[in-house]
Design an enzyme around this catalytic site. Structure first.
Site, PDB file in Angstrom:
ATOM      1  N   SER A 139       0.861  -1.184   0.000  1.00 25.99           N
ATOM      2  CA  SER A 139       0.000   0.000   0.000  1.00 25.99           C
ATOM      3  C   SER A 139       0.895   1.231   0.000  1.00 25.99           C
ATOM      4  O   SER A 139       2.087   1.135   0.349  1.00 25.99           O
ATOM      5  CB  SER A 139      -0.850  -0.029   1.282  1.00 25.99           C
ATOM      6  OG  SER A 139      -1.454   1.224   1.520  1.00 25.99           O
ATOM      7  N   TYR A 153      -1.511  -0.681  10.570  1.00 29.44           N
ATOM      8  CA  TYR A 153      -1.579  -1.003   9.138  1.00 29.44           C
ATOM      9  C   TYR A 153      -0.338  -0.461   8.424  1.00 29.44           C
ATOM     10  O   TYR A 153       0.264  -1.139   7.591  1.00 29.44           O
ATOM     11  CB  TYR A 153      -2.864  -0.403   8.570  1.00 29.44           C
ATOM     12  CG  TYR A 153      -3.149  -0.705   7.121  1.00 29.44           C
ATOM     13  CD1 TYR A 153      -3.574  -1.964   6.715  1.00 29.44           C
ATOM     14  CD2 TYR A 153      -3.035   0.290   6.138  1.00 29.44           C
ATOM     15  CE1 TYR A 153      -3.871  -2.232   5.379  1.00 29.44           C
ATOM     16  CE2 TYR A 153      -3.331   0.036   4.812  1.00 29.44           C
ATOM     17  CZ  TYR A 153      -3.747  -1.225   4.433  1.00 29.44           C
ATOM     18  OH  TYR A 153      -4.037  -1.487   3.113  1.00 29.44           O
TER      19      TYR A 153
HETATM   20  N1  LIG Z   1      -9.020  -0.550  -1.137  1.00 23.86           N
HETATM   21  C1  LIG Z   1      -8.011   0.243  -0.909  1.00 23.86           C
HETATM   22  O1  LIG Z   1      -8.154   1.478  -0.908  1.00 23.86           O
HETATM   23  C2  LIG Z   1      -6.625  -0.313  -0.669  1.00 23.86           C
HETATM   24  C3  LIG Z   1      -5.534   0.571  -0.717  1.00 23.86           C
HETATM   25  C4  LIG Z   1      -4.247   0.069  -0.534  1.00 23.86           C
HETATM   26  C5  LIG Z   1      -4.052  -1.285  -0.313  1.00 23.86           C
HETATM   27  N2  LIG Z   1      -5.130  -2.112  -0.254  1.00 23.86           N
HETATM   28  C6  LIG Z   1      -4.864  -3.532  -0.024  1.00 23.86           C
HETATM   29  O2  LIG Z   1      -5.413  -4.251  -1.113  1.00 23.86           O
HETATM   30  C7  LIG Z   1      -5.752  -5.587  -0.680  1.00 23.86           C
HETATM   31  C8  LIG Z   1      -7.161  -5.927  -1.124  1.00 23.86           C
HETATM   32  O3  LIG Z   1      -8.058  -5.038  -0.491  1.00 23.86           O
HETATM   33  P1  LIG Z   1      -9.496  -4.721  -1.084  1.00 23.86           P
HETATM   34  O4  LIG Z   1      -9.651  -3.237  -1.079  1.00 23.86           O
HETATM   35  O5  LIG Z   1      -9.712  -5.484  -2.335  1.00 23.86           O
HETATM   36  O6  LIG Z   1     -10.413  -5.217   0.115  1.00 23.86           O
HETATM   37  P2  LIG Z   1     -11.512  -6.372   0.260  1.00 23.86           P
HETATM   38  O7  LIG Z   1     -12.503  -6.321  -0.826  1.00 23.86           O
HETATM   39  O8  LIG Z   1     -11.954  -6.270   1.670  1.00 23.86           O
HETATM   40  O9  LIG Z   1     -10.643  -7.690   0.047  1.00 23.86           O
HETATM   41  C9  LIG Z   1      -9.868  -8.247   1.053  1.00 23.86           C
HETATM   42  C10 LIG Z   1      -9.746  -9.713   0.761  1.00 23.86           C
HETATM   43  O10 LIG Z   1      -8.939 -10.278   1.809  1.00 23.86           O
HETATM   44  C11 LIG Z   1      -9.639 -11.382   2.350  1.00 23.86           C
HETATM   45  N3  LIG Z   1      -9.285 -11.570   3.740  1.00 23.86           N
HETATM   46  C12 LIG Z   1      -9.421 -10.717   4.779  1.00 23.86           C
HETATM   47  N4  LIG Z   1      -9.005 -11.287   5.915  1.00 23.86           N
HETATM   48  C13 LIG Z   1      -8.593 -12.551   5.577  1.00 23.86           C
HETATM   49  C14 LIG Z   1      -8.060 -13.635   6.307  1.00 23.86           C
HETATM   50  N5  LIG Z   1      -7.830 -13.556   7.622  1.00 23.86           N
HETATM   51  N6  LIG Z   1      -7.759 -14.770   5.631  1.00 23.86           N
HETATM   52  C15 LIG Z   1      -7.979 -14.873   4.306  1.00 23.86           C
HETATM   53  N7  LIG Z   1      -8.473 -13.881   3.566  1.00 23.86           N
HETATM   54  C16 LIG Z   1      -8.777 -12.729   4.200  1.00 23.86           C
HETATM   55  C17 LIG Z   1     -11.105 -11.073   2.172  1.00 23.86           C
HETATM   56  O11 LIG Z   1     -11.853 -12.281   2.130  1.00 23.86           O
HETATM   57  P3  LIG Z   1     -12.748 -12.858   3.310  1.00 23.86           P
HETATM   58  O12 LIG Z   1     -13.451 -11.701   3.948  1.00 23.86           O
HETATM   59  O13 LIG Z   1     -13.645 -13.805   2.588  1.00 23.86           O
HETATM   60  O14 LIG Z   1     -11.805 -13.551   4.236  1.00 23.86           O
HETATM   61  C18 LIG Z   1     -11.085 -10.419   0.787  1.00 23.86           C
HETATM   62  O15 LIG Z   1     -11.113 -11.412  -0.211  1.00 23.86           O
HETATM   63  C19 LIG Z   1      -5.517  -5.602   0.828  1.00 23.86           C
HETATM   64  O16 LIG Z   1      -4.254  -6.176   1.103  1.00 23.86           O
HETATM   65  C20 LIG Z   1      -5.522  -4.135   1.205  1.00 23.86           C
HETATM   66  O17 LIG Z   1      -4.784  -3.882   2.378  1.00 23.86           O
HETATM   67  C21 LIG Z   1      -6.409  -1.663  -0.438  1.00 23.86           C
END
Ligand SMILES: NC(=O)c1ccc[n+]([C@@H]2O[C@H](COP(=O)([O-])OP(=O)(O)OC[C@H]3O[C@@H](n4cnc5c(N)ncnc54)[C@H](OP(=O)(O)O)[C@@H]3O)[C@@H](O)[C@H]2O)c1
Length: 249
Positions: A139, A153
């Site tokens: 990130s 985080y």
């Molecule tokens: N959205 C943003 O603005 C942003 C910005 C920078 C970085 N990121 C990073 O991008 C990545 C994806 O985020 P996203 O925005 O796509 O969010 P999201 O839709 O909430 O996706 C997160 C994924 O991680 C899974 N997950 C969460 N806890 C878990 C666990 N303990 N074991 C296995 N799977 C788990 C969730 O599945 P389940 O709930 O089914 O477990 C979901 O598939 C993350 O690493 C996040 O930190 C996001």
């Protein structure tokens, strides 16, 4: 990606789900995990109904045994592992750090950093013979501090980049490449749910972005498939910014 075996953690929504679909469209054999079975099974069915190859395996990345099972299930199904996208992550600890319990702090570290360690450990074991490519989701909070009450985080995502660099150097002679994505705000469902609680917040964040807009997961997936494939064979140990310019200034 035809017939390449691709493992994705956190594939049940957001960026991970978009990557599952992108790799399946490129004719890879995809195995993906998350904790939510309804979402996982639904994505699996959608891909299979279009003739793609995807298998959902329920796994929590904070649980080492479940990650070990996820990787061994991938090998049992497809006989090899070529690409891994370690994407499971989220911020679970809000508030200034002087008021944060060590349990809150560790929850976020366990998911983002230890979860990535668990995945790397078993993926590297599986790739050691034939090499491969691993991409970890970091990130912009992994390369700079943010004064928004998300210190755990920030620390965890900095750790993901450190782990990426160390793993890349440890595994370079095995031809296993390891890179990280420096992602900024991305309009995924869960992110939008949070932002939409405050009227005008989305517009405010978009206006603060150098490009004046927020990424969609589909803006990010081309870099993931590029890093996975044969066009990027000299890239390893890199934290590549795909952040609309956020870390440029
Ligand atoms: N959205 C943003 O603005 C942003 C910005 C920078 C970085 N990121 C990073 O991008 C990545 C994806 O985020 P996203 O925005 O796509 O969010 P999201 O839709 O909430 O996706 C997160 C994924 O991680 C899974 N997950 C969460 N806890 C878990 C666990 N303990 N074991 C296995 N799977 C788990 C969730 O599945 P389940 O709930 O089914 O477990 C979901 O598939 C993350 O690493 C996040 O930190 C996001």
């Amino acid at each position: 990606m035809k017939n390449k075996v691709v493992l994705i953690t956190g594939g049940t929504s957001g960026l991970g789900a978009s990557a599952v679909k992108a790799f399946a469209d490129l004719e890879a054999k995809v195995v993906f995990c998350g904790r939510r079975t309804t979402e996982g099974s639904s994505i699996e069915s959608q891909i299979r109904s279009k003739g793609g190859e995807a298998t959902f395996v329920q796994a929590d990345v904070t649980n080492e045994k479940q990650v070990e099972h996820l990787v061994s299930e991938t090998i049992r199904l497809h006989g090899q592992l070529d690409v891994a996208f370690n994407n499971a992550g989220a911020n679970l600890s809000f508030g200034p750090l002087e008021g944060m319990s060590s349990e809150q702090f560790m929850n976020t570290v366990m998911l983002n950093l230890t979860g990535t360690f668990h995945a790397l450990k078993y993926e590297i074991q599986a790739m050691k013979k034939n090499g491969g490519s691993i991409i970890n989701t970091a990130s912009t909070a992994g390369v700079k501090g943010v004064a928004q009450g998300i210190a755990a985080y920030v620390a965890a995502k900095h750790g993901v980049i450190g782990l990426t660099k160390a793993a890349a150097l440890e595994q370079a002679r095995n031809q296993i490449r390891v890179n990280a994505l420096v992602v900024s705000a991305m309009a995924t469902e869960q992110w939008l749910q949070g932002v939409n609680r405050t009227p005008g917040m989305y517009e405010k964040i978009a206006a603060a972005m150098p490009l004046g807009k927020i990424a969609t997961p589909e803006d990010i997936t081309p870099l993931i498939t590029f890093l996975a494939g044969d066009q990027s064979t000299f890239i390893t140990g890199a934290a590549l910014a795909i952040d609309g310019g956020v870390t440029a200034g």
